[in-house]
Design a protein around this motif. Structure first.
Motif, PDB file in Angstrom:
ATOM      1  N   ARG A  18       0.842  -1.208   0.000  1.00  0.00           N
ATOM      2  CA  ARG A  18       0.000   0.000   0.000  1.00  0.00           C
ATOM      3  C   ARG A  18       0.878   1.259   0.000  1.00  0.00           C
ATOM      4  O   ARG A  18       0.601   2.229   0.711  1.00  0.00           O
ATOM      5  CB  ARG A  18      -0.943   0.008   1.209  1.00  0.00           C
ATOM      6  CG  ARG A  18      -1.765  -1.276   1.381  1.00  0.00           C
ATOM      7  CD  ARG A  18      -2.785  -1.150   2.500  1.00  0.00           C
ATOM      8  NE  ARG A  18      -3.315  -2.442   2.883  1.00  0.00           N
ATOM      9  CZ  ARG A  18      -4.336  -3.079   2.287  1.00  0.00           C
ATOM     10  NH1 ARG A  18      -4.925  -2.509   1.260  1.00  0.00           N
ATOM     11  NH2 ARG A  18      -4.756  -4.253   2.711  1.00  0.00           N
ATOM     12  N   TYR A  36       1.262   4.668  -9.340  1.00  0.00           N
ATOM     13  CA  TYR A  36      -0.142   4.272  -9.271  1.00  0.00           C
ATOM     14  C   TYR A  36      -0.847   4.549 -10.595  1.00  0.00           C
ATOM     15  O   TYR A  36      -1.564   3.694 -11.121  1.00  0.00           O
ATOM     16  CB  TYR A  36      -0.846   5.009  -8.134  1.00  0.00           C
ATOM     17  CG  TYR A  36      -2.314   4.629  -8.002  1.00  0.00           C
ATOM     18  CD1 TYR A  36      -2.678   3.473  -7.325  1.00  0.00           C
ATOM     19  CD2 TYR A  36      -3.310   5.407  -8.573  1.00  0.00           C
ATOM     20  CE1 TYR A  36      -4.011   3.103  -7.216  1.00  0.00           C
ATOM     21  CE2 TYR A  36      -4.647   5.060  -8.464  1.00  0.00           C
ATOM     22  CZ  TYR A  36      -4.988   3.895  -7.789  1.00  0.00           C
ATOM     23  OH  TYR A  36      -6.312   3.541  -7.692  1.00  0.00           O
ATOM     24  N   ALA A  93     -12.782   5.244  -4.993  1.00  0.00           N
ATOM     25  CA  ALA A  93     -11.394   4.862  -4.699  1.00  0.00           C
ATOM     26  C   ALA A  93     -10.954   5.280  -3.303  1.00  0.00           C
ATOM     27  O   ALA A  93     -10.285   4.515  -2.598  1.00  0.00           O
ATOM     28  CB  ALA A  93     -10.452   5.442  -5.752  1.00  0.00           C
ATOM     29  N   SER A  94     -11.318   6.486  -2.876  1.00  0.00           N
ATOM     30  CA  SER A  94     -10.918   6.954  -1.543  1.00  0.00           C
ATOM     31  C   SER A  94     -11.496   6.058  -0.456  1.00  0.00           C
ATOM     32  O   SER A  94     -10.815   5.701   0.513  1.00  0.00           O
ATOM     33  CB  SER A  94     -11.376   8.399  -1.327  1.00  0.00           C
ATOM     34  OG  SER A  94     -10.686   9.281  -2.194  1.00  0.00           O
ATOM     35  N   GLN A  96      -9.680   2.612  -0.499  1.00  0.00           N
ATOM     36  CA  GLN A  96      -8.317   2.676   0.014  1.00  0.00           C
ATOM     37  C   GLN A  96      -8.297   2.734   1.540  1.00  0.00           C
ATOM     38  O   GLN A  96      -7.427   2.144   2.181  1.00  0.00           O
ATOM     39  CB  GLN A  96      -7.597   3.883  -0.603  1.00  0.00           C
ATOM     40  CG  GLN A  96      -6.086   3.836  -0.521  1.00  0.00           C
ATOM     41  CD  GLN A  96      -5.553   4.367   0.794  1.00  0.00           C
ATOM     42  OE1 GLN A  96      -6.248   5.051   1.539  1.00  0.00           O
ATOM     43  NE2 GLN A  96      -4.291   4.048   1.091  1.00  0.00           N
ATOM     44  N   LYS A  97      -9.281   3.422   2.118  1.00  0.00           N
ATOM     45  CA  LYS A  97      -9.336   3.553   3.575  1.00  0.00           C
ATOM     46  C   LYS A  97      -9.720   2.247   4.271  1.00  0.00           C
ATOM     47  O   LYS A  97      -9.440   2.074   5.461  1.00  0.00           O
ATOM     48  CB  LYS A  97     -10.341   4.636   3.965  1.00  0.00           C
ATOM     49  CG  LYS A  97      -9.912   6.057   3.592  1.00  0.00           C
ATOM     50  CD  LYS A  97     -11.008   7.050   3.940  1.00  0.00           C
ATOM     51  CE  LYS A  97     -10.632   8.461   3.517  1.00  0.00           C
ATOM     52  NZ  LYS A  97     -11.732   9.436   3.785  1.00  0.00           N
ATOM     53  N   LYS A 107      -8.519  -0.699   3.943  1.00  0.00           N
ATOM     54  CA  LYS A 107      -7.349  -1.520   4.265  1.00  0.00           C
ATOM     55  C   LYS A 107      -7.673  -3.017   4.169  1.00  0.00           C
ATOM     56  O   LYS A 107      -7.429  -3.792   5.099  1.00  0.00           O
ATOM     57  CB  LYS A 107      -6.818  -1.199   5.667  1.00  0.00           C
ATOM     58  CG  LYS A 107      -6.436   0.253   5.878  1.00  0.00           C
ATOM     59  CD  LYS A 107      -5.324   0.698   4.940  1.00  0.00           C
ATOM     60  CE  LYS A 107      -4.956   2.153   5.175  1.00  0.00           C
ATOM     61  NZ  LYS A 107      -3.968   2.651   4.181  1.00  0.00           N
ATOM     62  N   VAL A 157      -6.365  -0.387  -6.621  1.00  0.00           N
ATOM     63  CA  VAL A 157      -6.750   0.732  -5.759  1.00  0.00           C
ATOM     64  C   VAL A 157      -6.125   0.566  -4.375  1.00  0.00           C
ATOM     65  O   VAL A 157      -5.654   1.535  -3.768  1.00  0.00           O
ATOM     66  CB  VAL A 157      -8.284   0.832  -5.637  1.00  0.00           C
ATOM     67  CG1 VAL A 157      -8.685   1.892  -4.609  1.00  0.00           C
ATOM     68  CG2 VAL A 157      -8.904   1.166  -6.995  1.00  0.00           C
ATOM     69  N   PHE A 158      -6.070  -0.672  -3.879  1.00  0.00           N
ATOM     70  CA  PHE A 158      -5.512  -0.933  -2.556  1.00  0.00           C
ATOM     71  C   PHE A 158      -4.012  -0.643  -2.474  1.00  0.00           C
ATOM     72  O   PHE A 158      -3.465  -0.539  -1.379  1.00  0.00           O
ATOM     73  CB  PHE A 158      -5.754  -2.386  -2.149  1.00  0.00           C
ATOM     74  CG  PHE A 158      -7.201  -2.794  -2.111  1.00  0.00           C
ATOM     75  CD1 PHE A 158      -8.200  -1.863  -1.846  1.00  0.00           C
ATOM     76  CD2 PHE A 158      -7.582  -4.103  -2.353  1.00  0.00           C
ATOM     77  CE1 PHE A 158      -9.536  -2.235  -1.813  1.00  0.00           C
ATOM     78  CE2 PHE A 158      -8.915  -4.490  -2.324  1.00  0.00           C
ATOM     79  CZ  PHE A 158      -9.894  -3.551  -2.057  1.00  0.00           C
ATOM     80  N   ALA A 185      -2.510   2.082  -3.505  1.00  0.00           N
ATOM     81  CA  ALA A 185      -2.235   3.518  -3.365  1.00  0.00           C
ATOM     82  C   ALA A 185      -1.785   3.859  -1.954  1.00  0.00           C
ATOM     83  O   ALA A 185      -2.283   3.297  -0.977  1.00  0.00           O
ATOM     84  CB  ALA A 185      -3.471   4.330  -3.728  1.00  0.00           C
ATOM     85  N   PRO A 218      -5.608   7.958   0.150  1.00  0.00           N
ATOM     86  CA  PRO A 218      -6.869   8.100  -0.581  1.00  0.00           C
ATOM     87  C   PRO A 218      -6.785   9.143  -1.698  1.00  0.00           C
ATOM     88  O   PRO A 218      -7.416   8.996  -2.741  1.00  0.00           O
ATOM     89  CB  PRO A 218      -7.863   8.535   0.513  1.00  0.00           C
ATOM     90  CG  PRO A 218      -7.291   7.997   1.782  1.00  0.00           C
ATOM     91  CD  PRO A 218      -5.808   8.104   1.622  1.00  0.00           C
ATOM     92  N   ALA A 234      -5.229   7.559  -4.673  1.00  0.00           N
ATOM     93  CA  ALA A 234      -6.183   6.634  -5.283  1.00  0.00           C
ATOM     94  C   ALA A 234      -7.198   7.380  -6.140  1.00  0.00           C
ATOM     95  O   ALA A 234      -7.569   6.922  -7.224  1.00  0.00           O
ATOM     96  CB  ALA A 234      -6.896   5.829  -4.202  1.00  0.00           C
TER      97      ALA A 234
END
Length: 506
Positions: free
Chosen positions: A38, A45, A92-93, A96-97, A99, A246-247, A249, A252, A255
């Motif tokens: 990550r 990216y 995407a944000s 990404q959060k 996890k 996406v993961f 990045a 966020p 991403a």
């Protein structure tokens, strides 16, 4: 055979193996192996996201569509770019959060219902078939360039992808994809586009020698354009291969905006491919198959050596998709499918896909075994199965028609419940398959049902209706589950899923 062009392609393949070893040096945990720790910044990216979605259909297929239909041949790749834009701007944000590693883990976290893990089986089938079709696609370049038998081309090309993907996981794939992104950019924008346009006499020269319909933006037909957006745009929103990128990045923000840049790049790539095809239709008017246009342009319109780089760009496009699908298949198989199947036989299954602590080196080794094993399966499928595309289409239809509503509903509608999600998956899948079978039986041509759009439409309608009704009729999702979900979306929970530290025999 042009030996210089062939030598350049061979040098490219050797370079991919070198990137595999380089990636291995950066892989110290399962997080490194599955999602590059990550840690990807905006440049890496953006490049790797563009690389994974722009495969053979976008590169070789996009040029072929431009050759056949003119500027409207861009719509296939534009639809892919639109999918990247939508997932980047809208989701995407959030993703990404979270996890997490897989789509199924998101469903378990959001709904707190293990029944949603049935989605992992469909996702595994989809990613495995995507890997097999990409493997078969780049092998066609080797058949033309080296004169190999098809099975030999698949075996050798597949072995290259399998080696660099297995030894370093996502880090190796990321480094290889970045190189592939650069090669594709040079091959399409800096070489093919100017050389074909120069040979055709520019836009004025093309306009003088083709029908005016070639410049009609909707010349390919409204039905085809709708198909591209339904299949590719919607599929990209929920595909494990895309989510897994996406993961990777670092933040966020990366991403979202890195993915947005990748989506814009994809759209420009689609326009360039269509323009190359248009120019080629003037200069090389007697090509029988649109799938041969890309290779014919490389061999006949570009100087020796540069043609080899362009052919390497086509191989790069297909290999990036194949490697992305392979790591996605292995991640889903180990993280979701095996624990889910073991639970059928009474094996204890940890909450939300979490597992007990163990040795990180052992976890990497287990993931390598899965990548290696599924890679061998994909190569075998590409060699043995004659119509892998039909199998991929069925998996894609179920993915969109059966799973899209439950996945996106969980991200945007708080009232959605686990029971509603599970029921919508079943309803959407049944409606998709039933419509496909009906059209297959009643259709006038073979594969009328497999390649039709109607199965996805009916699947989406049934899935959405059931999701809303059952969710409203069933109890709200447990408050503790929703609180944990909201905490993850807000970034208040930062730890990785315990899969990274697993000692599970999976």
């Amino acid at each position: 055979m042009d030996y210089l062009n062939a030598a350049i392609v061979v040098a490219y393949l050797v370079g991919m193996l070198a990137f595999g070893w380089w990636g291995k040096t950066r892989t110290r945990s399962e997080s490194d192996y599955l999602v590059a720790g990550r840690r990807l910044g905006p440049l890496f990216y953006t490049g790797t996201m563009a690389a994974v979605v722009l495969g053979g259909a976008s590169t070789v297929g996009g040029v072929g569509l431009g050759y056949q239909y003119g500027i409207s041949g861009m719509w296939l790749v534009v639809a892919i770019g639109a999918g990247v834009l939508l997932i980047s701007v809208l989701f995407a944000s959030k993703l990404q959060k979270l996890k997490i590693y897989t789509v199924s883990q998101m469903l378990s976290l959001r709904y707190g219902a293990q029944s949603t893990q049935m989605s992992s089986i469909v996702m595994l089938a989809y990613t495995l078939m995507l890997c097999a079709t990409s493997t078969g696609a780049y092998a066609t370049i080797f058949v033309v360039l080296f004169g190999w038998e098809r099975w030999v081309a698949i075996a050798i090309g597949g072995a290259v992808v399998l080696i660099y993907s297995t030894i370093g996981g996502m880090w190796s794939i990321t480094l290889a994809d970045m190189a592939q992104f650069i090669i594709k950019t040079i091959g399409v924008f800096a070489l093919m586009l100017p050389f074909t346009f120069s040979a055709a006499g520019g836009l004025d020269g093309i306009r003088e020698r083709v029908d005016a319909e070639f410049f009609n933006i909707t010349g390919i037909g409204a039905q085809s354009i709708i198909t591209y957006f339904v299949v590719y745009t919607l599929g990209l929103l929920i595909g494990q291969d895309i989510w897994q990128r996406v993961f990777t990045a670092r933040t966020p923000l990366i991403a979202r905006w890195g993915g947005t840049a990748a989506g814009i790049y994809c759209i420009l790539y689609g326009v360039a491919g269509a323009l190359i095809g248009m120019a080629a239709s003037v200069v090389l008017p007697s090509i029988e198959s649109k799938d041969d246009v890309y290779a014919d342009v490389a061999m006949n319109l570009l100087p020796v050596g540069l043609g080899g780089l362009v052919l390497a760009a086509a191989v790069a496009a297909m290999m990036s998709t194949a490697s992305g699908a392979l790591i996605a298949a292995a991640t889903v198989a180990r993280t979701d499918v095996v624990p889910y199947v073991r639970s059928w036989f009474g094996a204890a299954k940890p909450e939300n896909g979490e597992r007990a602590a163990g040795n990180p080196e052992h976890d990497i080794a287990r993931s390598q075994v899965w990548v290696l094993g599924l890679g061998l399966v994909a190569i075998t499928l590409a060699i043995v199965v004659q119509d892998v595309v039909a199998a991929l289409t069925i998996a894609y239809d179920i993915l969109v028609g059966g799973l899209l509503v439950a996945i996106l509903g969980g991200l945007i509608w708080k009232r959605g419940t686990g029971l509603g999600a599970a029921a919508s998956m079943v309803a959407g899948t049944i409606a998709t398959l039933a419509t496909m079978i009906f059209l297959e039986v009643t259709g006038e041509q073979p594969y009328d049902g497999v390649y039709a759009n109607e199965p996805i439409y009916f699947g989406l309608i049934a899935s959405a209706a059931v999701y809303v009704v059952i969710s409203l009729l069933s109890p709200r999702t447990d408050e503790a589950v929703m609180t944990s979900w909201e905490d993850r979306l807000a970034g208040r929970i930062q730890e990785e899923p315990e899969a990274e530290k697993s000692s599970s025999p999976a």
